[in-house]
Write a protein that holds these residues in place. Structure first.
Motif, PDB file in Angstrom:
ATOM      1  N   THR A  70      56.561  57.103   6.510  1.00 45.27           N
ATOM      2  CA  THR A  70      57.142  58.438   6.446  1.00 45.27           C
ATOM      3  C   THR A  70      58.418  58.405   5.607  1.00 45.27           C
ATOM      4  O   THR A  70      58.932  57.337   5.271  1.00 45.27           O
ATOM      5  CB  THR A  70      57.465  58.959   7.857  1.00 45.27           C
ATOM      6  N   SER A  71      58.935  59.584   5.304  1.00 42.80           N
ATOM      7  CA  SER A  71      60.174  59.647   4.530  1.00 42.80           C
ATOM      8  C   SER A  71      61.338  59.039   5.305  1.00 42.80           C
ATOM      9  O   SER A  71      62.214  58.392   4.717  1.00 42.80           O
ATOM     10  CB  SER A  71      60.491  61.108   4.166  1.00 42.80           C
ATOM     11  N   GLU A  72      61.331  59.202   6.626  1.00 44.82           N
ATOM     12  CA  GLU A  72      62.390  58.604   7.447  1.00 44.82           C
ATOM     13  C   GLU A  72      62.297  57.080   7.397  1.00 44.82           C
ATOM     14  O   GLU A  72      63.323  56.386   7.303  1.00 44.82           O
ATOM     15  CB  GLU A  72      62.284  59.094   8.894  1.00 44.82           C
ATOM     16  N   PHE A  74      61.025  55.305   4.974  1.00 43.28           N
ATOM     17  CA  PHE A  74      61.393  54.850   3.630  1.00 43.28           C
ATOM     18  C   PHE A  74      62.903  54.817   3.462  1.00 43.28           C
ATOM     19  O   PHE A  74      63.470  53.832   2.958  1.00 43.28           O
ATOM     20  CB  PHE A  74      60.763  55.768   2.588  1.00 43.28           C
ATOM     21  N   LEU A  75      63.582  55.875   3.880  1.00 45.01           N
ATOM     22  CA  LEU A  75      65.042  55.917   3.756  1.00 45.01           C
ATOM     23  C   LEU A  75      65.704  54.842   4.617  1.00 45.01           C
ATOM     24  O   LEU A  75      66.721  54.269   4.222  1.00 45.01           O
ATOM     25  CB  LEU A  75      65.564  57.302   4.144  1.00 45.01           C
ATOM     26  N   LYS A  96      61.940  60.075  -3.954  1.00 47.53           N
ATOM     27  CA  LYS A  96      60.648  60.739  -4.100  1.00 47.53           C
ATOM     28  C   LYS A  96      59.552  59.779  -3.684  1.00 47.53           C
ATOM     29  O   LYS A  96      59.534  58.619  -4.083  1.00 47.53           O
ATOM     30  CB  LYS A  96      60.414  61.187  -5.539  1.00 47.53           C
ATOM     31  N   MET A  97      58.632  60.290  -2.853  1.00 50.90           N
ATOM     32  CA  MET A  97      57.468  59.519  -2.431  1.00 50.90           C
ATOM     33  C   MET A  97      56.241  60.166  -3.066  1.00 50.90           C
ATOM     34  O   MET A  97      55.975  61.356  -2.865  1.00 50.90           O
ATOM     35  CB  MET A  97      57.365  59.497  -0.900  1.00 50.90           C
ATOM     36  N   PHE A 105      50.354  59.918   1.047  1.00 53.12           N
ATOM     37  CA  PHE A 105      51.233  58.967   0.377  1.00 53.12           C
ATOM     38  C   PHE A 105      50.409  57.879  -0.307  1.00 53.12           C
ATOM     39  O   PHE A 105      49.502  57.299   0.288  1.00 53.12           O
ATOM     40  CB  PHE A 105      52.193  58.351   1.399  1.00 53.12           C
ATOM     41  N   ALA A 109      57.113  54.790  -4.434  1.00 51.63           N
ATOM     42  CA  ALA A 109      58.205  55.752  -4.294  1.00 51.63           C
ATOM     43  C   ALA A 109      59.377  55.305  -5.159  1.00 51.63           C
ATOM     44  O   ALA A 109      59.380  54.203  -5.719  1.00 51.63           O
ATOM     45  CB  ALA A 109      58.626  55.869  -2.829  1.00 51.63           C
ATOM     46  N   CYS A 111      63.943  55.786  -5.444  1.00 56.91           N
ATOM     47  CA  CYS A 111      65.174  56.299  -4.842  1.00 56.91           C
ATOM     48  C   CYS A 111      66.341  55.961  -5.753  1.00 56.91           C
ATOM     49  O   CYS A 111      66.239  55.077  -6.616  1.00 56.91           O
ATOM     50  CB  CYS A 111      65.400  55.736  -3.438  1.00 56.91           C
TER      51      CYS A 111
END
Length: 327
Positions: A70-72, A74-75, A96-97, A105, A109, A111
């Motif tokens: 998820t984006s969370e 990944f960050l 960006k993913m 997905f 990605a 960043c």
């Protein structure tokens, strides 16, 4: 008939008059080029795509990530190696993913880090890693950009006056200095004092109310040196650790001088300014929790005599900076 230069009161024809030298006549505009006579403005270069300076490019491209990430997630992963830059307008993190047509997905990605130093660290720690759910090993590298299509200046985002201010705010996230005083370069964590051997953790198992009383006693004594913002009592730490956050560096330094090597409850206190790294929190195990709850229930069922005796012990153990010696 020829015109007369009335301004100078002579009869020289205007076509032959020599103008008086002035600074304006000798100045050549910066955006002008000489021609046969006079000057013409230099034509502006048509707007076009430009190459991004790789020495300032903090974008990284990562492939081989788990497809269920998820984006969370990944960050959280890339955030281990540095701060992620925020968009100055939306204040959202720049990343960006990539997804397929169905919105799933694809495992790659990108960043944008705030500092260049984060890139080699991320490459060193992540490159070649194989995550569960990934189809290949992770590959991470500095991102490269290729401009496609014709440049359209109408699509260029307008510059905002507050962009520089917001970028400065992001830069301050990396600054360890305390700028409240303007010139004070001492780190913020130096305002926190760590004191050891202030209590015995076993005492709190028998009577949890002692935690509040010991904390209040310590705060009262520390306020003699300056304003106290917070007192944390690590009740499960075997060394009886207490941290005190002062409002100023001077108060913290004075407290260390007063408390260090002093005696309290038959124990010698060790006081020092926090190094900003060590964590004194102790996680409670399931067994320790059962013992604590059993002791608490026993305390609640105890008689008034035992309660009064424990209260008297607390009063006798009040923290003092007097030069009490061990006997």
């Amino acid at each position: 008939s020829s015109g007369i230069n009335a301004e100078y009161g002579d009869s020289t024809p205007l076509s032959e008059a020599t103008p008086t030298p002035t600074p304006e006549n000798n100045v050549v505009p910066n955006n002008a080029v000489p021609k046969e006579q006079g000057f013409v403005k230099k034509q502006k270069k048509a707007p076009e795509w430009f190459d991004l300076d790789q020495s300032k490019n903090t974008w990284v491209y990562i492939s081989g990530l788990p497809l269920d990430m998820t984006s969370e997630d990944f960050l959280a992963l890339v955030g281990k190696y540095g701060l992620i830059m925020e968009d100055p307008e939306t204040e959202k993190k720049k990343f960006k993913m990539y997804t397929d047509e169905e919105g799933k997905f694809k495992g790659d990605a990108k960043c944008c880090y705030l500092r260049m130093e984060s890139i080699p660290l991320a490459v060193q720690m992540l490159n070649g890693t194989k995550f569960p759910g990934a189809t290949s090993k992770v590959k991470i590298e500095q991102a490269t950009f290729q401009m496609k299509g014709q440049f359209n200046p109408k699509l260029k985002p307008k510059k905002k006056n507050n962009k520089k201010k917001k970028n400065k705010k992001q830069e301050n996230l990396l600054d360890w200095r305390d700028r409240a005083g303007g010139t004070d370069l001492r780190p913020k964590h130096a305002k926190i004092v760590i004191m050891k051997h202030c209590f015995d953790p076993k005492e709190f198992i028998e009577d949890a109310t002692m935690i509040t009383e010991v904390r209040d006693d310590i705060k009262e004594e520390c306020e003699k040196f300056g304003p106290v913002k917070k007192v944390l009592l690590f009740d499960r730490h075997p060394e009886g650790v207490v941290s005190v956050k002062f409002g100023t560096h001077e108060a913290a330094e004075d407290a260390v001088k007063a408390f260090d090597k002093r005696w309290f409850g038959g124990k010698q206190i060790e006081a020092s300014q926090w190094d900003g790294v060590k964590d004194y929190a102790i996680e409670e195990t399931a067994m320790a929790r059962e013992v604590r709850l059993a002791g608490w229930n026993k305390f609640l069922e105890g008689d008034d005599d035992n309660d009064s005796q424990k209260k008297a012990t607390v009063v006798s153990n009040k923290l003092s900076v007097s030069s009490e010696t061990a006997s």
